[in-house]
Design an enzyme around this catalytic site. Structure first.
Site, PDB file in Angstrom:
ATOM      1  N   GLY A 157       0.810  -1.211   0.000  1.00  0.00           N
ATOM      2  CA  GLY A 157       0.000   0.000   0.000  1.00  0.00           C
ATOM      3  C   GLY A 157       0.837   1.252   0.000  1.00  0.00           C
ATOM      4  O   GLY A 157       2.056   1.223  -0.225  1.00  0.00           O
ATOM      5  N   ASN A 158       0.170   2.379   0.305  1.00  0.00           N
ATOM      6  CA  ASN A 158       0.861   3.668   0.272  1.00  0.00           C
ATOM      7  C   ASN A 158       1.923   3.782   1.363  1.00  0.00           C
ATOM      8  O   ASN A 158       2.946   4.432   1.176  1.00  0.00           O
ATOM      9  CB  ASN A 158      -0.157   4.804   0.443  1.00  0.00           C
ATOM     10  CG  ASN A 158      -1.084   4.926  -0.735  1.00  0.00           C
ATOM     11  OD1 ASN A 158      -0.701   4.592  -1.857  1.00  0.00           O
ATOM     12  ND2 ASN A 158      -2.315   5.367  -0.498  1.00  0.00           N
ATOM     13  N   PHE A 159       1.678   3.154   2.513  1.00  0.00           N
ATOM     14  CA  PHE A 159       2.564   3.353   3.656  1.00  0.00           C
ATOM     15  C   PHE A 159       3.249   2.075   4.114  1.00  0.00           C
ATOM     16  O   PHE A 159       3.865   2.058   5.185  1.00  0.00           O
ATOM     17  CB  PHE A 159       1.788   3.968   4.823  1.00  0.00           C
ATOM     18  CG  PHE A 159       1.214   5.322   4.516  1.00  0.00           C
ATOM     19  CD1 PHE A 159       2.031   6.364   4.133  1.00  0.00           C
ATOM     20  CD2 PHE A 159      -0.155   5.530   4.584  1.00  0.00           C
ATOM     21  CE1 PHE A 159       1.507   7.604   3.843  1.00  0.00           C
ATOM     22  CE2 PHE A 159      -0.689   6.774   4.296  1.00  0.00           C
ATOM     23  CZ  PHE A 159       0.150   7.814   3.918  1.00  0.00           C
ATOM     24  N   GLY A 160       3.160   1.009   3.369  1.00  0.00           N
ATOM     25  CA  GLY A 160       3.830  -0.206   3.801  1.00  0.00           C
ATOM     26  C   GLY A 160       3.305  -1.440   3.103  1.00  0.00           C
ATOM     27  O   GLY A 160       2.600  -1.347   2.104  1.00  0.00           O
ATOM     28  N   ASP A 208     -10.912   7.105   2.574  1.00  0.00           N
ATOM     29  CA  ASP A 208     -10.267   6.312   1.508  1.00  0.00           C
ATOM     30  C   ASP A 208     -11.109   5.072   1.173  1.00  0.00           C
ATOM     31  O   ASP A 208     -10.617   3.947   1.191  1.00  0.00           O
ATOM     32  CB  ASP A 208      -8.858   5.893   1.936  1.00  0.00           C
ATOM     33  CG  ASP A 208      -7.974   5.525   0.739  1.00  0.00           C
ATOM     34  OD1 ASP A 208      -8.367   5.832  -0.410  1.00  0.00           O
ATOM     35  OD2 ASP A 208      -6.903   4.940   0.942  1.00  0.00           O
TER      36      ASP A 208
END
Length: 1005
Positions: free
Chosen positions: A696-699, A822
């Protein structure tokens, strides 16, 4: 100057041309992993990574750069490598068009460009590569027609075009590909008729044309290709029958797939000659008649003829099953949803011992189930639903100790449920409902410690509910004992059903009070206990059942006041009718709707909202009675309380100190499990790529097995080098700390430590969702497409309701409204039963906090929150985060679910977007926007119901209205103006109404 003259000039430049072409290739593409770092002047280009040269000319002959994470637009200079014979560029991220300069590579033999993002048309001048043997362009975004010119590649052996956006006809010139051995176009939009000329391909080994839009008859010439081993034309719009005189002269045929078409008539007797057949799948057609013999097919592995109209009405028309006893490798056998009659032949006991799945449901089979079934000891799935099978369930069923899914429902079985059924210790699902079974519920079912679902409803069972059954903590989908003659109370062990989603005990003779332990069923969403003899008040412990959505306790003898806590639960439907409740009716929560709440037949109730039409409450009289009763009680107990209070306090002090010291170190103060970096490292096998579920965006999210609990979990590892990752972690922890709902992904614990190098490490551990994300179901990759079917209409409606329930909870039922920010398919996760769970709260906002921040800094707007295509338009203009922003994203999600078109689809450009596309279709014909798979499902539903023409039109009209209503909800939620958007609660109510209409006429298989 023609192309060959230009090539001569290039070759005159010799290997310097090759060097410059390679450098230009490197300069114009992205290489994040640095695999092309050796491409510099420090060494000869023939020694560069991925480059192979011939010894004589020192010219590039092979370019091997598969799976190197390369990206960008491929430069035309590739055409200057004039000695190239083999190109391996698959599994990268190249985009834009395939350079037509490939057509200059006259020596090219193998070209692998699959698994990229190439678009545009296939260059027609690839036909100039006259020596090419393999052309693999699969898994891209190629579009347009197939070039007629490719038919001149007489040496071509492999042509792979699968999973693109190709359309138009297969050119008849492809019949000239005389060397072709493999031709696959699966998952495109090709249409028209399949050309007869393909029958000229005498070297063809595999012909895979499935999942396109081909129409008309299957060319008979194809069945004359004696070399073919795989013939797949499934999932098209082919029609007509196979000629009765068709001569299956396919001695090498191993796999035949004709499923999901409109084919009719009988299967030719000559199919018996295909003795090498391994897979035979023709389901979802309209084939009729008597099945031929398959006795020569000794290597048959999969045999599926379900969802046709086979069966001639003769008493022995299942006799063909006996011919399958020669198939010693048979694993899958499906003959369900046909018109077979008569008995199940005893020869089924002679079927291969390797048989693991056997479907016979939805036929007209009668008489008894042969005891010879005991021989199929490797059966894992046995479905015989909706037949007329009678007699006892043979006790030999207990021999099938590998069974996981047993469905004998909707038959005429009688007698007692055999105790031997308790031998099925790994059973997951058991359906015995809608039969004539009598006697007690066998306590041996308590041995089935893995049971997820048990349905014994609509029988004549009597006696008490065994405590071993309601104590099965594995039950998580539903337990249904309704519509029997069970007596006694609900055992207190019902509290063990902490993971159960639905409990149905209605329509029995159960009595006494509802046990207080039922409050431990914290995951329960639906509880039906109506039509019994329960008495007393509703237990106060039910206030803990935060996931409860439907509660029906009507037609009992319950008494006392209606508890206020019911107003605080997330109920969407509540029936308290025909009991003996008294006092004032609450007005909050579910009691604010007379449509969702029923209290008729309780003569002592008063107050409530006007819609309930109850009498006004006499509070003075009620107060006098209450004070008098309280005074008597207080006088009798106050002296005792004073006498022991000091002693109890002292004992509690010492007890608390002892237990605080002895408390287990594995749990935190919040009750969450403690996990360390080391335990997560071990759980994921060192964060192995084989356990990677997604990025994903953060991990990244990994699948893991925790030693402490032996639970399979999903572990989100934050990439703290990403801007905003730490902030996302804090936000998600803060949100998940405050919320709990059955349609939200459950967080098990969090980890904020250091790794073995002393670096910050943050992770979140969630419950594992076995069916992945909604995005994977709506837009499957090729590998996923082969693993799973598409979501049905009812499943999509159910998931949309699940998401709406989650948002309604976040927006209206939390102590502080939460905006998710989101909403998109990849953040909707599906469990074993495809129930939707909303996850990823890394962008979530508490609404008052967001408003406070906006007022504190008027000069800066709140950043755009969400994912492109789903972001509310006002966010882009700097408006504050609001619940209506989530509603917009939800509206887009609804439209995507039922059209199967992403909001970022390539077709949405020049001002056209998904909501506008749906709006235009709704004004014209709503089916123009609907996912074709759903339209096919509806058509097959009509076929399966075998309704009259008039009934079919009514059925289609009803479903058409439901589809139109769903699209209207999506449009109302995704309105450009926030003020015009539908409230999520209203959307939820409308979707529930649509589901009810669908259930009225959809036969659930």
């Amino acid at each position: 100057m023609n192309e060959r003259s230009a090539l001569t000039l290039v070759e005159a430049g010799g290997n310097e041309t090759d060097r410059l072409a390679l450098l230009e290739f490197k300069a114009q593409i992205s290489d994040p992993n640095g695999v092309l770092s050796s491409w510099n002047d420090s060494s000869h280009f023939c020694k560069w990574y991925g480059v192979t040269c011939d010894r004589r000319h020192q010219r590039v002959t092979v370019l091997e750069l598969r799976s190197k994470n390369l990206a960008g637009v491929m430069p035309p200079h590739i055409g200057n490598l004039s000695f190239l014979r083999e190109v391996y560029l698959q599994n990268n991220s190249f985009r834009s068009k395939i350079p037509p300069q490939f057509g200059q590579l006259f020596r090219l033999q193998k070209l692998f460009l699959n698994n990229n993002s190439f678009g545009g048309q296939i260059p027609s001048n690839l036909s100039h590569c006259s020596k090419v043997l393999i052309l693999n362009l699969g898994f891209n975004m190629l579009e347009g027609n197939l070039p007629v010119e490719l038919g001149s590649l007489s040496k071509l052996q492999v042509l792979i075009l699968q999973v693109n956006r190709l359309k138009g006809n297969i050119p008849s010139s492809f019949g000239n590909l005389s060397s072709l051995q493999l031709f696959t176009t699966i998952l495109n939009k090709l249409g028209g008729t399949i050309p007869q000329t393909l029958g000229q391909l005498r070297n063809l080994n595999k012909l895979v044309l499935g999942t396109n839009k081909f129409v008309g008859m299957i060319p008979i010439s194809i069945f004359n290709i004696s070399t073919v081993t795989i013939l797949d034309v499934a999932d098209n719009q082919l029609e007509g029958s196979l000629p009765s005189d068709l001569d299956f002269t396919l001695p090498n045929l191993e796999e035949l797939f004709l499923s999901y078409n409109y084919l009719t008539g009988p299967i030719p007797q000559s199919i018996s000659n295909a003795s090498n057949l391994v897979q035979f799948e023709i389901l979802w057609n309209n084939f009729t008649g008597k099945m031929p013999s398959f006795s020569k097919m000794r290597g048959l592995y999969r045999f599926n003829i379900a969802r046709n109209n086979f069966g001639s009405g003769q008493s022995s028309n299942l006799g063909f099953l006996c011919s399958l006893t020669n198939s010693t490798n048979l694993r899958i056998l499906g003959v369900g949803n046909n018109a077979f009659r008569g008995s199940i032949p005893d020869c089924i006991g002679n079927l291969s011992i390797t048989l693991s799945s056997f479907w016979l449901g939805f036929n007209h089979i009668s008489e008894t189930l042969p005891s010879s079934i005991r021989n199929l000891i490797n059966l894992e799935i046995l479905h015989m639903k909706s037949n007329n099978i009678s007699g006892n369930i043979p006790s030999e069923i207990g021999n099938l100790n590998k069974l996981k899914d047993l469905d004998l429902s909707r038959n005429k079985f009688s007698g007692q449920i055999p105790e031997s059924i308790g031998n099925l210790r790994i059973l997951l699902k058991l359906y015995l409902n809608s039969n004539n079974l009598w006697g007690s519920v066998p306590s041996s079912l308590g041995n089935c410690q893995n049971l997820l679902l048990l349905d014994l409803s609509y029988n004549n069972l009597s006696g008490y509910i065994p405590s071993k059954i309601v104590g099965l903590s594995s039950l998580s989908i539903f337990l249904n004992l309704s519509q029997n003659s069970l007596v006694g109370s609900i055992p207190g062990e019902v509290g063990n059903l902490k993971n159960l989603g639905e409990l149905r005990l209605n329509g029995n003779r159960l009595s006494q009070q509802l046990p207080s332990s039922i409050g431990s069923c914290i995951s329960m969403e639906r509880l039906y206990v109506q039509d019994n003899f329960f008495e007393g008040p509703l237990p106060s412990t039910m206030s803990s059942m935060r996931g409860l959505q439907i509660l029906n306790v009507s037609n009992n003898r319950l008494s006392g006041q209606i508890p206020e806590y019911l107003a605080s639960l997330n109920l969407t439907n509540l029936s308290l009718s025909y009991n003996d409740f008294e006092g004032a009716l609450p007005t909050r929560g579910i009691f604010g709707s007379a449509i969702s709440t029923s209290v008729v037949g309780n003569k002592k109730l008063c107050g409530g909202l006007p819609d309930f039409q109850l009498s006004k409450c006499d509070y003075e009289e009620s107060k006098r009675r209450r004070i008098s009763g309280i005074a008597k009680v207080l006088i009798s107990i106050v002296s005792a309380i004073v006498g022991v209070a000091c002693i109890l306090s002292l004992l509690y002090f010492f007890w608390f100190r002892h237990n605080k010291k002895a408390s287990a170190p594995s749990s935190s103060e919040d009750g969450f499990l403690h996990v360390s970096y080391h335990s997560l490292l071990k759980a994921t096998s060192g964060f192995s790529s084989t356990n990677l579920l997604g990025v994903g965006n953060f991990g990244s999210v990994y699948r893991g097995l925790l030693d402490q609990t032996q639970l399979i979990v999903a572990i989100k590892i934050l990439d703290l080098t990403c801007h905003g990752a730490s902030k996302s972690f804090v936000a998600e922890c803060e949100v998940l700390r405050r919320i709990r709902h059955c349609n939200l992904v459950k967080v098990l614990t969090a980890c904020s430590r250091f790794d073995f190098n002393g670096n910050d490490f943050k992770a979140l551990v969630y419950e594992f969702m076995s069916n992945g994300s909604l995005d994977e179901w709506l837009h499957p990759t090729a590998s996923e497409y082969t693993k799973r079917s598409k979501l049905s209409l009812l499943e999509r409606v159910n998931i949309s309701i699940d998401v709406a329930c989650a948002l309604d909870y976040l927006h209206h039922h939390c102590e502080m409204p939460i905006v998710h920010c989101d909403i998109k398919p990849s953040n909707i996760l599906l469990d074993d039963e495809k129930t939707g769970h909303l996850g990823d709260f890394g962008l979530a906002k508490f609404l008052p906090e967001a408003m406070h921040r906006l007022l504190a800094d008027q000069s800066s707007s709140i950043g755009v929150k969400g994912s492109f295509g789903y972001i509310a338009p006002e966010y882009g203009r700097g408006s504050a985060v609001s619940t209506q922003g989530d509603v917009y994203s939800f509206g887009v999600l609804i439209l995507e679910m039922f059209t199967s078109k992403r909001p970022t689809n390539y077709m949405f450009e020049n001002g056209l977007d998904l909501p506008q596309f749906a709006k235009v279709a709704l004004a014209d014909r709503v089916e123009k926007a609907i996912d074709p798979f759903l339209l096919q499902e509806i058509e097959e539903l009509n076929k399966r119901q075998r309704v009259t023409l008039e009934g079919k039109n009514n059925s289609w009209s009803s479903i058409h209205d439901c589809l139109a209503s769903i699209i209207k909800i999506g449009l109302a939620c995704s309105s450009e103006s926030p003020r015009e958007r539908m409230d999520i609660g209203d959307a939820l109510t409308k979707l529930q109404g649509i589901r009810k209409k669908l259930l009225d006429f959809i036969v659930i298989a």
